[in-house]
Design a protein around this motif. Structure first.
Motif, mmCIF file in Angstrom:
data_model
loop_
_atom_site.group_PDB
_atom_site.id
_atom_site.type_symbol
_atom_site.label_atom_id
_atom_site.label_comp_id
_atom_site.label_asym_id
_atom_site.label_seq_id
_atom_site.Cartn_x
_atom_site.Cartn_y
_atom_site.Cartn_z
ATOM 1 N N MET A 1 0.817 -1.188 0.000
ATOM 2 C CA MET A 1 0.000 0.000 0.000
ATOM 3 C C MET A 1 0.867 1.261 0.000
ATOM 4 S SD MET A 1 -3.052 1.116 0.009
ATOM 5 C CE MET A 1 -4.055 2.464 0.470
ATOM 6 N N ALA A 2 1.894 1.267 0.836
ATOM 7 C CA ALA A 2 2.759 2.438 0.941
ATOM 8 C C ALA A 2 3.490 2.693 -0.370
ATOM 9 C CB ALA A 2 3.759 2.257 2.070
ATOM 10 N N ARG A 3 3.918 1.620 -1.021
ATOM 11 C CA ARG A 3 4.631 1.775 -2.295
ATOM 12 C C ARG A 3 3.730 2.386 -3.359
ATOM 13 N NH1 ARG A 3 8.535 -2.657 -4.733
ATOM 14 N NH2 ARG A 3 10.061 -1.059 -5.222
ATOM 15 N N SER A 4 2.474 1.947 -3.421
ATOM 16 C CA SER A 4 1.561 2.493 -4.426
ATOM 17 C C SER A 4 1.236 3.959 -4.128
ATOM 18 C CB SER A 4 0.283 1.660 -4.511
ATOM 19 O OG SER A 4 -0.386 1.651 -3.283
ATOM 20 N N LEU A 5 1.148 4.334 -2.856
ATOM 21 C CA LEU A 5 0.940 5.741 -2.506
ATOM 22 C C LEU A 5 2.125 6.594 -2.956
ATOM 23 C CD1 LEU A 5 -0.611 5.679 1.088
ATOM 24 C CD2 LEU A 5 -1.714 6.376 -1.026
ATOM 25 N N LEU A 6 3.325 6.079 -2.782
ATOM 26 C CA LEU A 6 4.503 6.810 -3.213
ATOM 27 C C LEU A 6 4.528 6.988 -4.729
ATOM 28 C CD1 LEU A 6 7.303 5.331 -0.927
ATOM 29 C CD2 LEU A 6 6.448 7.665 -0.953
ATOM 30 N N ILE A 7 4.229 5.929 -5.465
ATOM 31 C CA ILE A 7 4.245 6.001 -6.929
ATOM 32 C C ILE A 7 3.192 6.984 -7.429
ATOM 33 C CG2 ILE A 7 3.777 4.691 -9.038
ATOM 34 C CD1 ILE A 7 5.073 2.270 -7.580
ATOM 35 N N ILE A 8 1.978 6.865 -6.910
ATOM 36 C CA ILE A 8 0.905 7.782 -7.328
ATOM 37 C C ILE A 8 1.237 9.206 -6.909
ATOM 38 C CG2 ILE A 8 -1.534 8.351 -6.985
ATOM 39 C CD1 ILE A 8 -2.017 5.299 -6.691
ATOM 40 N N GLY A 9 1.814 9.371 -5.736
ATOM 41 C CA GLY A 9 2.190 10.693 -5.252
ATOM 42 C C GLY A 9 3.242 11.354 -6.132
ATOM 43 N N PHE A 10 4.269 10.597 -6.522
ATOM 44 C CA PHE A 10 5.299 11.164 -7.381
ATOM 45 C C PHE A 10 4.757 11.488 -8.769
ATOM 46 C CE2 PHE A 10 8.508 9.419 -4.371
ATOM 47 C CZ PHE A 10 9.186 10.609 -4.151
ATOM 48 N N LEU A 11 3.869 10.653 -9.287
ATOM 49 C CA LEU A 11 3.246 10.949 -10.579
ATOM 50 C C LEU A 11 2.388 12.211 -10.497
ATOM 51 C CD1 LEU A 11 2.220 7.412 -11.875
ATOM 52 C CD2 LEU A 11 3.918 8.953 -12.858
ATOM 53 N N VAL A 51 -1.653 17.542 -3.562
ATOM 54 C CA VAL A 51 -2.176 16.191 -3.307
ATOM 55 C C VAL A 51 -1.045 15.172 -3.438
ATOM 56 C CG1 VAL A 51 -3.705 14.398 -4.223
ATOM 57 C CG2 VAL A 51 -4.545 16.729 -3.947
ATOM 58 N N GLY A 52 -0.200 15.356 -4.438
ATOM 59 C CA GLY A 52 0.937 14.454 -4.609
ATOM 60 C C GLY A 52 1.863 14.476 -3.406
ATOM 61 N N LEU A 53 2.133 15.657 -2.876
ATOM 62 C CA LEU A 53 2.988 15.746 -1.694
ATOM 63 C C LEU A 53 2.355 15.066 -0.486
ATOM 64 C CD1 LEU A 53 4.360 19.385 -1.976
ATOM 65 C CD2 LEU A 53 5.632 17.253 -2.268
ATOM 66 N N ILE A 54 1.057 15.207 -0.336
ATOM 67 C CA ILE A 54 0.354 14.541 0.769
ATOM 68 C C ILE A 54 0.444 13.024 0.620
ATOM 69 C CG2 ILE A 54 -1.924 14.141 1.791
ATOM 70 C CD1 ILE A 54 -2.506 17.137 1.188
ATOM 71 N N LEU A 55 0.255 12.534 -0.610
ATOM 72 C CA LEU A 55 0.350 11.090 -0.845
ATOM 73 C C LEU A 55 1.764 10.576 -0.580
ATOM 74 C CD1 LEU A 55 -1.821 10.669 -4.048
ATOM 75 C CD2 LEU A 55 -2.404 10.007 -1.715
ATOM 76 N N ILE A 56 2.765 11.352 -0.988
ATOM 77 C CA ILE A 56 4.150 10.961 -0.718
ATOM 78 C C ILE A 56 4.403 10.925 0.782
ATOM 79 C CG2 ILE A 56 6.560 11.710 -0.927
ATOM 80 C CD1 ILE A 56 5.740 12.841 -3.717
ATOM 81 N N TRP A 57 3.900 11.924 1.490
ATOM 82 C CA TRP A 57 4.068 11.961 2.938
ATOM 83 C C TRP A 57 3.395 10.755 3.606
ATOM 84 C CZ3 TRP A 57 0.141 13.636 6.623
ATOM 85 C CH2 TRP A 57 0.618 13.695 7.919
ATOM 86 N N GLN A 58 2.176 10.440 3.163
ATOM 87 C CA GLN A 58 1.470 9.298 3.751
ATOM 88 C C GLN A 58 2.144 7.977 3.403
ATOM 89 O OE1 GLN A 58 -1.260 9.067 5.813
ATOM 90 N NE2 GLN A 58 -0.978 11.256 6.053
#
Length: 61
Positions: A1-11, A51-58
């Motif tokens: 889950m964390a990996r997918s949040l990071l990928i979506i966040g960076f995109l 939103v991307g930064l929030i997803l990366i943080w999470q």
């Protein structure tokens, strides 16, 4: 889950920064884009980048 949040966040962050650049006219690519020099797209890009930064943080927690 964390990996997918990071990928979506960076995109989301990358696309948001591109939209900011196009909306402000700093990145006039592609030349036929309707988003160039349209400040509303810079605003949309700022929201998407946030939103991307929030997803990366999470994702990194």
């Amino acid at each position: 889950m964390a990996r997918s949040l990071l990928i979506i966040g960076f995109l989301a962050l990358a696309i948001g920064l591109l939209w900011i650049g196009q909306g402000t006219g700093v990145i006039p690519w592609p030349r036929s884009s309707f988003m160039i020099n349209q400040l509303q797209w810079a605003g949309y890009g700022a929201l998407l980048a946030a939103v991307g930064l929030i997803l990366i943080w999470q994702g990194s927690r």
